[in-house]
Design an enzyme around this catalytic site. Structure first.
Site, PDB file in Angstrom:
ATOM      1  N   LYS A  85       0.773  -1.348  -0.421  1.00 13.87           N
ATOM      2  CA  LYS A  85      -0.247   0.336  -0.330  1.00 13.87           C
ATOM      3  C   LYS A  85       0.928   1.130  -0.035  1.00 13.87           C
ATOM      4  O   LYS A  85       0.619   2.252  -0.702  1.00 13.87           O
ATOM      5  CB  LYS A  85      -0.777   0.051   1.064  1.00 13.87           C
ATOM      6  CG  LYS A  85      -1.973  -0.945   1.432  1.00 13.87           C
ATOM      7  CD  LYS A  85      -2.695  -1.060   1.529  1.00 13.87           C
ATOM      8  CE  LYS A  85      -3.404  -2.587   1.787  1.00 13.87           C
ATOM      9  NZ  LYS A  85      -4.651  -3.103   3.891  1.00 13.87           N
ATOM     10  N   GLN A 140      -5.051  -1.194   9.755  1.00 15.15           N
ATOM     11  CA  GLN A 140      -4.388  -2.743   9.159  1.00 15.15           C
ATOM     12  C   GLN A 140      -5.185  -4.465  10.057  1.00 15.15           C
ATOM     13  O   GLN A 140      -4.375  -3.943  11.817  1.00 15.15           O
ATOM     14  CB  GLN A 140      -3.193  -2.906   8.590  1.00 15.15           C
ATOM     15  CG  GLN A 140      -3.034  -4.324   8.559  1.00 15.15           C
ATOM     16  CD  GLN A 140      -3.525  -4.569   6.783  1.00 15.15           C
ATOM     17  OE1 GLN A 140      -3.043  -2.754   6.210  1.00 15.15           O
ATOM     18  NE2 GLN A 140      -3.678  -5.458   6.565  1.00 15.15           N
ATOM     19  N   ASP A 175     -11.443   2.559   3.519  1.00 15.77           N
ATOM     20  CA  ASP A 175     -11.448   0.864   3.999  1.00 15.77           C
ATOM     21  C   ASP A 175     -13.777   1.141   3.832  1.00 15.77           C
ATOM     22  O   ASP A 175     -12.914   0.556   2.530  1.00 15.77           O
ATOM     23  CB  ASP A 175     -11.710  -0.081   5.240  1.00 15.77           C
ATOM     24  CG  ASP A 175      -9.927  -0.193   5.155  1.00 15.77           C
ATOM     25  OD1 ASP A 175      -9.336  -1.108   3.962  1.00 15.77           O
ATOM     26  OD2 ASP A 175      -9.322  -0.211   5.786  1.00 15.77           O
TER      27      ASP A 175
END
Ligand code: NAP
Length: 314
Positions: free
Chosen positions: A49, A93, A116
């Protein structure tokens, strides 16, 4: 010959579309990633990422609190990021260590920085078709289908898996595209028969090569979300039916990545399918970048800094 739906090609098209939008912003979009502890898989995901951010000119910052962090301490970290003006997106995460309340952590991320699309406000935006960040993997799959001009409206889409991050948002996005959607899960009766009804079949169950020929309608479009790394040579040999090139590749690496759909059967039965790797995976990161850029556009526009932000989701 079935058509291969190439996720890398679609990712590159998305990046070409968004680079000018980054350039039009008064400052680079900013993404903060919170990576707790030392989970090797999470470390690889985060590295990829961060690499994508660097390629696109997105500012990124990785915070690495220790495994021993408490829920309260993590909430404090997130709320500090919520207050920072140059940070447009916050990604916590998963998985988090067991002592941390993951739901509270996701709730703590400001909905406008929730790249997200996991915050209940954004889940509500998804369900009701209002603008907002969409869960990255399903949003990437819609982009892939659109890129290859695969019609969705009126077709029967079967989604296997009902997780909050893939199956449920996928089903909702397909519904918004006017598909007739069936959602399957571990209690579904005669899964093969239901899957065979799918003009579009999305597999997100996390069971390597589980959907074999009898799950695939001849001529279907098959999207394979599953990614399982197989390290057992016998299992790899069974799945690839002793194909020499595959086993040589396995021997070189000591493992092979397998999707949820049988890789040989899908190539024979489907009209089009996503390979593993190189199908859905690259799009998940691409859509994280898109969500970060669009969050920056919305936040800039809200402060009167961008007269006409680019098109956003639904
Ligand atoms: P998950 O949270 O474990 O959910 C799996 C879902 O599949 C559940 O709804 C489960 O049903 C259902 N299921 C499991 N076994 C089944 C069976 N035998 N028959 C029918 N349904 C079954 O997994 P996830 O997070 O959605 O991820 C799914 C897969 O996609 C994993 O391999 C994951 O690594 C991969 N993934 C890839 C990407 C990418 O970027 N490529 C992104 C996200 C996930 P119940 O609800 O009844 O338990």
């Amino acid at each position: 010959m079935a058509q291969i739906l190439d996720g890398i090609r679609v990712r590159d098209a998305i990046y070409s579309e968004y680079k000018p939008r980054i350039a039009a912003l008064p400052r680079p979009p900013g993404l903060a990633v919170v990576l707790v502890g030392h989970n090797p898989a999470s470390e690889i995901y985060v590295r990829n990422k961060v690499k994508a951010c660097a390629e696109l000119g997105i500012y990124s910052e990785t915070l690495t609190p220790p495994d021993s962090i408490s829920t309260g301490e993590l909430l404090d970290t997130i709320s500090a990021l919520n207050r920072r003006p140059e940070i447009d997106g916050i990604l916590v995460q998963m998985p988090l260590p067991p002592q941390v309340d993951s739901k509270q952590a996701l709730l703590a991320v400001s909905p406008e920085k929730d790249v997200d699309g996991f915050h209940p406000c954004n889940v509500s935006n998804l369900v009701t078709g209002r603008p907002g960040p969409r869960s990255c993997t399903p949003a990437g799959i819609i982009r892939l289908l659109q890129h290859y001009r695969i019609s969705i409206a009126g077709r029967h889409a079967v989604v296997v898996g009902r997780s909050d991050i893939v199956g449920k948002p996928m089903s909702m996005l397909l519904l918004h595209e006017n598909a007739t959607v069936t959602i399957c899960h571990s209690k579904t009766q005669d899964l093969a028969a239901v899957c065979r009804q799918g003009d579009i079949l999305v597999a997100a169950l996390g069971r390597p090569a589980a959907l074999t020929a009898d799950f695939i309608q001849p001529g279907a479009v098959v999207v394979d979300v599953g990614t399982t790394r197989i390290t057992d040579r016998e299992q790899a040999a069974r799945i690839f039916r002793n194909a020499k090139d595959k086993l040589e590749a396995f021997d070189r690496k000591g493992s092979v990545l397998v999707g949820d759909v049988h890789p040989l059967d899908v190539a024979e039965r489907a009209a089009a399918y996503t390979p593993v790797p190189g199908g859905v995976g690259p799009l998940t990161i691409a859509m994280l970048m898109v969500n970060t850029i669009e969050a920056a556009e919305r936040r800039t526009a809200a402060r009167g800094g961008l007269s006409s932000p680019g098109a956003t989701h639904l």
